[in-house]
Design a protein around this motif. Structure first.
Motif, PDB file in Angstrom:
ATOM      1  N   LYS A 131     -10.686  -2.336   6.382  1.00  0.00           N
ATOM      2  CA  LYS A 131     -10.529  -1.005   5.789  1.00  0.00           C
ATOM      3  C   LYS A 131     -11.751  -0.660   4.940  1.00  0.00           C
ATOM      4  N   CYS A 187      -2.418  -5.081  -6.099  1.00  0.00           N
ATOM      5  CA  CYS A 187      -3.271  -4.455  -5.078  1.00  0.00           C
ATOM      6  C   CYS A 187      -3.127  -2.941  -5.118  1.00  0.00           C
ATOM      7  N   CYS A 188      -3.125  -2.308  -3.946  1.00  0.00           N
ATOM      8  CA  CYS A 188      -3.237  -0.846  -3.957  1.00  0.00           C
ATOM      9  C   CYS A 188      -1.953  -0.113  -4.292  1.00  0.00           C
ATOM     10  N   GLY A 215      -8.733   1.056  -6.067  1.00  0.00           N
ATOM     11  CA  GLY A 215      -8.349  -0.236  -5.495  1.00  0.00           C
ATOM     12  C   GLY A 215      -8.527  -1.412  -6.427  1.00  0.00           C
ATOM     13  N   CYS A 216      -8.800  -2.536  -5.817  1.00  0.00           N
ATOM     14  CA  CYS A 216      -8.860  -3.774  -6.588  1.00  0.00           C
ATOM     15  C   CYS A 216     -10.010  -3.780  -7.576  1.00  0.00           C
ATOM     16  N   CYS A 240      -6.896   2.580  -2.445  1.00  0.00           N
ATOM     17  CA  CYS A 240      -8.010   2.769  -1.512  1.00  0.00           C
ATOM     18  C   CYS A 240      -7.911   4.041  -0.690  1.00  0.00           C
ATOM     19  N   HIS A 288       0.754  -1.253   0.000  1.00  0.00           N
ATOM     20  CA  HIS A 288       0.000   0.000   0.000  1.00  0.00           C
ATOM     21  C   HIS A 288       0.783   1.301   0.000  1.00  0.00           C
ATOM     22  N   MET A 339     -13.653  -7.342   1.476  1.00  0.00           N
ATOM     23  CA  MET A 339     -13.266  -8.337   2.472  1.00  0.00           C
ATOM     24  C   MET A 339     -12.569  -7.713   3.680  1.00  0.00           C
ATOM     25  N   SER A 340     -11.982  -6.520   3.565  1.00  0.00           N
ATOM     26  CA  SER A 340     -11.123  -6.054   4.659  1.00  0.00           C
ATOM     27  C   SER A 340     -11.850  -5.085   5.589  1.00  0.00           C
ATOM     28  N   CYS A 354      -3.180  -6.392   3.317  1.00  0.00           N
ATOM     29  CA  CYS A 354      -3.697  -7.300   2.285  1.00  0.00           C
ATOM     30  C   CYS A 354      -2.636  -8.278   1.772  1.00  0.00           C
ATOM     31  N   PHE A 379      -6.298  -8.353  -5.495  1.00  0.00           N
ATOM     32  CA  PHE A 379      -6.057  -9.135  -4.277  1.00  0.00           C
ATOM     33  C   PHE A 379      -6.156 -10.653  -4.467  1.00  0.00           C
ATOM     34  N   GLY A 418     -13.096  -1.172  -3.771  1.00  0.00           N
ATOM     35  CA  GLY A 418     -12.898  -2.262  -2.811  1.00  0.00           C
ATOM     36  C   GLY A 418     -12.315  -3.534  -3.389  1.00  0.00           C
ATOM     37  N   CYS A 419     -12.294  -4.507  -2.516  1.00  0.00           N
ATOM     38  CA  CYS A 419     -11.502  -5.719  -2.673  1.00  0.00           C
ATOM     39  C   CYS A 419     -12.130  -6.745  -3.618  1.00  0.00           C
TER      40      CYS A 419
HETATM   41 FE1  XCC Z   1      -6.799  -4.766  -0.070  1.00  0.00          FE
HETATM   42 FE2  XCC Z   1      -5.943  -2.104  -1.048  1.00  0.00          FE
HETATM   43 FE3  XCC Z   1      -9.217  -4.346  -0.590  1.00  0.00          FE
HETATM   44 FE4  XCC Z   1      -7.532  -4.521  -2.522  1.00  0.00          FE
HETATM   45  S1  XCC Z   1      -9.082  -3.049  -2.331  1.00  0.00           S
HETATM   46  S2  XCC Z   1      -8.040  -6.073  -1.170  1.00  0.00           S
HETATM   47  S3  XCC Z   1      -8.217  -3.484   1.047  1.00  0.00           S
HETATM   48  S4  XCC Z   1      -5.629  -3.933  -1.745  1.00  0.00           S
HETATM   49 NI1  XCC Z   1      -8.100  -1.432  -1.110  1.00  0.00          NI
END
Ligand code: XCC
Length: 660
Positions: free
Chosen positions: A569, A309-310, A488-489, A530, A274, A566-567, A348, A327, A458-459
């Protein structure tokens, strides 16, 4: 014994229906390979491990050792916990613990960014600089700092001092409340939810959710809102703004997404997590001629650097660095055998990566003091000497390249799209460089070409078919003239589906299509990671301030969704959007027992108090229509619903004329 365990594992692994697990072709291909190789992933574990039904409904409490207490979600008021806690107290506390954890993750990330910024300004960190002084001035101006005729260093010093209050302030209001529309802020003040400093809000919410403290679900929810707002308008917003100041504000850039960005004859390095600091330094490392030479000396054609991911989404937006997947593709990417090194920082990062990396000989490295993984080598990243860590990862990747001893199979899939939108760029794009404003966006909403705006974020989550809910939802929204902004994802799901090209405008309804074609933009705009959801908050605030769409964010014809979340966050993000006035719909599951007082508060009551509200459904089409119905309701309240009927009629008439 061992043999029979092996057999059981193989039978379970085979039972996974890959078609039902993902719509991502590359991930599916790698899942088939993983099964051939006898390697297990989160998809398999989710398939064989049923989610705990009591936990899924949030009907259990383990906040003290008189329990854990389990209530019956089917008859929620029949029992109370040993201490007497009701189902509403228990659910509100559990929900609060998700919000507080998610908010802590974002604010700690923001704090790290601010730490780097402080050291850059004081000259102690030399590897990063202020790349976007215009943004620095804009942010400084926003929080009331004088900028005219002053040195950048002086402005930056004042900005650091001001933004530090976002975290440490014990009394008063966080600095970015200056960006909140007046009426929204009035609602917050009325209900006592304007955040002070995030450390204080997080501490207080942890305290309140301790056994025997706050036992009124409404009062707990109030502090939840305050803490979530300290994330959205505080920690996350600082993370985004400081990242822009240090590394540049994103502007549209063409970039490649999906596993096909790996190259068999190159050293392949993945950064996943992140915080952009690690990735930015890695970008320097892989472009260092000495590193490129070392890779070539080892027999490689060059070095491929891609994100996941992010942190991947952020680098995609800011620099057009390829993104290898979201993710649920992090483990399967390693199944290619082509990843020579993966460096991770925070959030994540599945522990399961360690096992998959070991199976394929990928060098996996943790780099952040907050995130170690048992059995995984740690190379600590220090902002004062960032290249020590990233150079070392590159060197280790080159060694692994030279000694590759597993068969490589890289899915061919990649999609090129346009990424890198920011709220600033939406300004320029729709308003033109010389009259940058949100007026054209508002005008197009008022005249009905654009029905409303939806944030889909989101995830991905192995409990639902990967990418499917995101893609179906977004297609349905744009088909109905709803402009979609993403982070994000979710952004990666849609990018893989090809919606990040201006040509994807043909999937949009006639009104939105006309706007996209005029401006040359895709119907779906990616805003980054995110923490960059804060860009959506700012865009909402700008829409209100520009005029014609009501006085508060709650008046806007907008809605939000995290269909495969899923998270924790995601829950914090969802709740800060709700707290800001946005109707926010989640998929997968919602940790709540329906038809309880707490449920009624989240799904109806908050809206009556002037905030937004939560919604839930697992079906993407139903989700789209819940959001559209809300947008239409807001349009009616603003009395702009008739304009839309007229504009659509005009276009139908024009098409008939064109056809004649
Ligand atoms: Fe994580 Fe941010 Fe979700 Fe992806 S979207 S799985 S929080 S990487 Ni933020």
């Amino acid at each position: 014994m061992e043999e029979s365990m092996e057999k059981t594992k193989t039978v379970e692994t085979k039972a996974l229906n890959i078609k039902e697990a993902t719509t991502c072709d590359a991930t599916a291909q790698m899942l088939r390979k993983a099964e051939r190789d006898g390697v297990e992933t989160a998809f398999h574990r989710a398939f064989t491990m049923k989610a705990c039904p009591i936990g899924a409904d949030s009907a259990c409490c383990k906040h003290c050792s008189m329990g854990p207490c389990r209530l019956n979600p089917k008859d929620p008021y029949a029992k109370v916990g040993v201490c007497g806690a009701t189902i509403d107290t228990i659910m509100a506390r559990n929900f609060a613990r998700m919000v507080v954890s998610g908010a802590a993750a974002h604010t700690d990330h923001g704090m790290s960014m601010l730490d780097v910024f402080r050291e850059v300004v004081s000259g102690k960190v030399k590897d990063y600089t202020i790349k976007d002084p215009l943004k620095l001035e804009e942010v400084a101006r926003n929080v009331g700092i004088e900028v005219e005729g002053r040195e950048i260093k002086d402005i930056a010093t004042d900005l650091y001092d001001e933004l530090e209050r976002t975290y440490t302030q014990v009394e008063g209001e966080i600095p970015f409340v200056t960006r909140v529309p007046d009426k929204t802020l009035e609602t917050w003040r009325k209900h006592g939810v304007v955040p002070r400093g995030s450390m204080r809000e997080i501490m207080e919410l942890m305290h309140r959710t301790h056994m025997g403290v706050d036992q009124d679900y409404e009062n707990i929810t109030k502090q939840c809102t305050r803490t979530a707002l300290a994330d959205g308008w505080g920690g996350s917003m600082v993370a985004t703004e400081i990242s822009d100041i240090l590394y540049g504000t994103p502007t549209p850039v063409r970039a490649e997404v999906d596993m096909g960005c790996l190259k068999e004859d190159h050293v392949n390095i993945i950064i996943h997590g992140h915080e952009p600091n690690l990735f930015e330094s890695m970008l320097d490392s892989v472009n260092d001629p000495a590193m490129i030479k070392a890779a070539k000396d080892a027999g490689a054609e060059g070095i491929v650097l891609a994100g996941m991911c992010c942190s991947g989404a952020e680098m995609l937006s800011r620099h057009g660095i390829p993104h290898a997947g979201n993710f649920m593709s992090t483990e399967t990417l390693l199944v290619t055998g082509a990843v020579d090194a993966m460096g991770v920082d925070v959030q994540c990062i599945k522990q399961g990566l360690a096992k998959v990396a070991e199976c394929y000989g990928t060098k996996l490295f943790t780099t952040n003091p907050r995130c170690h993984i048992e059995g995984v080598e740690h190379i600590e990243f220090h902002e004062h000497t960032p290249r020590e860590c990233t150079d070392s990862i590159v060197e280790r990747a080159i060694v692994r390249f030279k000694n590759r001893n597993v068969p490589i199979e890289i899915p061919k899939t990649t999609t090129t799209g346009v990424h890198g939108f920011s709220h600033e760029y939406v300004n320029y794009m729709l308003g033109g460089t010389f009259r940058a404003s949100y007026t054209p966006l508002n005008d197009n909403i008022i005249n009905g070409r654009i029905r409303g705006v939806a944030g889909v974020v989101g995830c991905t989550n192995p409990r639902v078919k990967q990418d499917y809910v995101h893609v179906e939802l977004v297609k349905e929204l744009i088909r109905n003239d709803v402009l979609v902004v993403q982070t994000g994802c979710s952004q990666i799901s849609l990018a893989k589906a090809g919606l990040y090209t201006p040509e994807a405008a043909h999937l949009a309804g006639s009104g939105l299509r006309e706007v996209c074609e005029t401006v040359g933009m895709p119907p779906v705009l990616g805003l980054g990671s995110c923490v960059d959801n804060s860009r959506i908050l700012i865009a909402c605030a700008e829409m209100v301030k520009t005029g014609g769409l009501g006085d508060s964010i709650a008046d806007l014809p907008v809605a939000g969704a995290a269909p495969e979340w899923m998270s924790e966050k995601a829950i914090s993000i969802g709740h800060y959007f709700v707290g800001s006035g946005v109707y926010t719909v989640f998929g997968v599951t919602f940790p709540i027992v329906e038809e309880t007082k707490f449920h009624k508060l989240l799904f109806e009551g908050l809206e009556e108090l002037g905030f937004g509200k939560w919604g839930f459904t697992v079906d993407p089409h139903e989700m789209a229509h819940m959001m559209i119905a809300h947008i239409d309701e807001k349009r009616r309240a603003l009395r702009i619903d008739k304009a839309r009927e007229r504009v659509l009629f005009d276009m139908a008439a024009r098409r008939e004329l064109d056809a004649a």
